[in-house]
Design an enzyme around this catalytic site. Sequence first.
Site, PDB file in Angstrom:
ATOM      1  N   HIS A 160     -20.862 -37.783   5.250  1.00  0.00           N
ATOM      2  CA  HIS A 160     -19.693 -38.342   4.751  1.00  0.00           C
ATOM      3  C   HIS A 160     -19.583 -39.923   4.791  1.00  0.00           C
ATOM      4  CE1 HIS A 160     -17.439 -34.106   5.139  1.00  0.00           C
ATOM      5  NE2 HIS A 160     -18.326 -33.974   4.213  1.00  0.00           N
ATOM      6  N   PRO A 180     -12.994 -24.553  20.539  1.00  0.00           N
ATOM      7  CA  PRO A 180     -11.978 -23.995  21.493  1.00  0.00           C
ATOM      8  C   PRO A 180     -11.138 -23.014  20.774  1.00  0.00           C
ATOM      9  CG  PRO A 180     -11.413 -26.164  21.182  1.00  0.00           C
ATOM     10  CD  PRO A 180     -12.879 -26.132  20.595  1.00  0.00           C
ATOM     11  N   ALA A 232     -16.236 -28.927  23.032  1.00  0.00           N
ATOM     12  CA  ALA A 232     -17.556 -29.507  23.131  1.00  0.00           C
ATOM     13  C   ALA A 232     -18.041 -30.201  24.368  1.00  0.00           C
ATOM     14  CB  ALA A 232     -17.590 -30.079  21.767  1.00  0.00           C
TER      15      ALA A 232
HETATM   16  P1  OAD Z   1     -11.289 -30.473  11.059  1.00  0.00           P
HETATM   17  O1  OAD Z   1     -10.057 -31.196  11.536  1.00  0.00           O
HETATM   18  O2  OAD Z   1     -11.232 -29.544   9.818  1.00  0.00           O
HETATM   19  O3  OAD Z   1     -11.622 -29.186  12.187  1.00  0.00           O
HETATM   20  C1  OAD Z   1     -11.947 -29.743  13.542  1.00  0.00           C
HETATM   21  C2  OAD Z   1     -12.388 -28.466  14.270  1.00  0.00           C
HETATM   22  O4  OAD Z   1     -12.575 -28.848  15.691  1.00  0.00           O
HETATM   23  C3  OAD Z   1     -11.168 -27.548  14.583  1.00  0.00           C
HETATM   24  O5  OAD Z   1     -11.548 -26.200  14.284  1.00  0.00           O
HETATM   25  C4  OAD Z   1     -10.861 -27.695  15.914  1.00  0.00           C
HETATM   26  O6  OAD Z   1     -10.217 -26.213  16.436  1.00  0.00           O
HETATM   27  C5  OAD Z   1     -11.852 -28.122  16.608  1.00  0.00           C
HETATM   28  N1  OAD Z   1     -11.860 -28.851  17.914  1.00  0.00           N
HETATM   29  C6  OAD Z   1     -10.971 -29.552  18.329  1.00  0.00           C
HETATM   30  N2  OAD Z   1     -11.004 -30.011  19.714  1.00  0.00           N
HETATM   31  C7  OAD Z   1     -12.480 -29.643  19.654  1.00  0.00           C
HETATM   32  C8  OAD Z   1     -13.155 -29.987  20.707  1.00  0.00           C
HETATM   33  N3  OAD Z   1     -12.836 -30.771  22.066  1.00  0.00           N
HETATM   34  N4  OAD Z   1     -14.319 -29.470  21.156  1.00  0.00           N
HETATM   35  C9  OAD Z   1     -14.717 -28.521  19.917  1.00  0.00           C
HETATM   36  N5  OAD Z   1     -13.894 -28.279  18.824  1.00  0.00           N
HETATM   37  C10 OAD Z   1     -12.874 -29.077  18.654  1.00  0.00           C
HETATM   38  O7  OAD Z   1     -12.385 -31.271  11.158  1.00  0.00           O
HETATM   39  P2  OAD Z   1     -13.767 -31.245  10.152  1.00  0.00           P
HETATM   40  O8  OAD Z   1     -14.339 -29.636  10.187  1.00  0.00           O
HETATM   41  O9  OAD Z   1     -14.644 -32.009  10.632  1.00  0.00           O
HETATM   42  O10 OAD Z   1     -14.038 -34.951   5.037  1.00  0.00           O
HETATM   43  O11 OAD Z   1     -13.232 -31.505   8.636  1.00  0.00           O
HETATM   44  C11 OAD Z   1     -14.459 -31.579   7.665  1.00  0.00           C
HETATM   45  C12 OAD Z   1     -14.205 -32.693   6.530  1.00  0.00           C
HETATM   46  O12 OAD Z   1     -12.696 -32.472   6.073  1.00  0.00           O
HETATM   47  C13 OAD Z   1     -14.051 -34.115   7.579  1.00  0.00           C
HETATM   48  O13 OAD Z   1     -15.254 -34.733   7.529  1.00  0.00           O
HETATM   49  C14 OAD Z   1     -13.164 -34.709   6.467  1.00  0.00           C
HETATM   50  C15 OAD Z   1     -12.250 -33.806   6.030  1.00  0.00           C
HETATM   51  O14 OAD Z   1     -11.546 -33.810   4.902  1.00  0.00           O
HETATM   52  C16 OAD Z   1     -14.015 -36.274   4.434  1.00  0.00           C
HETATM   53  O15 OAD Z   1     -13.017 -36.974   4.864  1.00  0.00           O
HETATM   54  C17 OAD Z   1     -14.681 -36.465   3.242  1.00  0.00           C
END
Ligand code: OAD
Length: 253
Positions: free
Chosen positions: A125, A218, A236
């Site tokens: 991204h 988590p 993580a």
């Molecule tokens: P999300 O906000 O959708 O998901 C983050 C995930 O991390 C969630 O499932 C949380 O439960 C988890 N999480 C929170 N704290 C954590 C920790 N300490 N260790 C492990 N996991 C944890 O974010 P993304 O999946 O990155 O795109 O979202 C994908 C894309 O959506 C992003 O890159 C962005 C957004 O729209 C663009 O901007 C193009």
Amino acid sequence: MSDDILGAAIDAAARALAAATSVVVFTGAGVSAESGIPTFRSGANALWSNADIAQFANPTGYRRRPHDAWSWYAKRAQVAREAQPNAAHHAIAEIERRVSSFVLVTQNVDGLHRRAGSANVIELHGTLRRARCFACSRYSEWPEPPGEPTCGDCGGLLRPDVVMFEEMLPEGAMEAAIDAARACDVLFSVGTSALVWPAAEIPRAAVNAGKTVVVVNPDLEGHPWGRTTISVRGAAGAVLPRVVERAWNREQR
Ligand code: OAD
């Protein structure tokens, strides 16, 4: 997840890692949560919970409100710059040093993986370390202080070098990531809701190719669309150093 179940999941993930020669790690915002960077869809500060912001995270909305958009991205760039890589970023960099074939595919734009020492990184991204001009497409280091969003070369509108909604991913990035996911022995999917396409195609490609897929999150048991081999329900930064430590200690025994 009870301590026993978490311990068993960490052990299973460590065994898979120790047996692998080719590893892919796929990360999302959750891997940087312990560095103080807000995620998109979880927690009180989730970025997309602010509908106003979601309006200019696409090229049309950005052009409509360039100053609001520029300062929002500038604030995110500053938060990323001031943050420090956490134990999860460091553990992932350590995996790369230990295995013969390694690809890190990140959806994050904060640059923390590279700062932790990861080298073979696909930034799916884009990145907040750079800006580029809408008009002449010239790339530049993110300006500090950010000032006005005006290209020093042509006077066009500056934007971050990140993928906005409705935009294509960097050329070749998806193909390289999918090839790596199909070819690896094990894929770790860390800190992502895996709801955003086409990025979510990457862990799914590994699932469909019958590879071992370890989900570290988590809040989630696995990904919504497919089988997860091993689910590690923990943060993580707490879990990955333990996985890495157990994998290499086991190898030495
Ligand atoms: P999300 O906000 O959708 O998901 C983050 C995930 O991390 C969630 O499932 C949380 O439960 C988890 N999480 C929170 N704290 C954590 C920790 N300490 N260790 C492990 N996991 C944890 O974010 P993304 O999946 O990155 O795109 O979202 C994908 C894309 O959506 C992003 O890159 C962005 C957004 O729209 C663009 O901007 C193009």
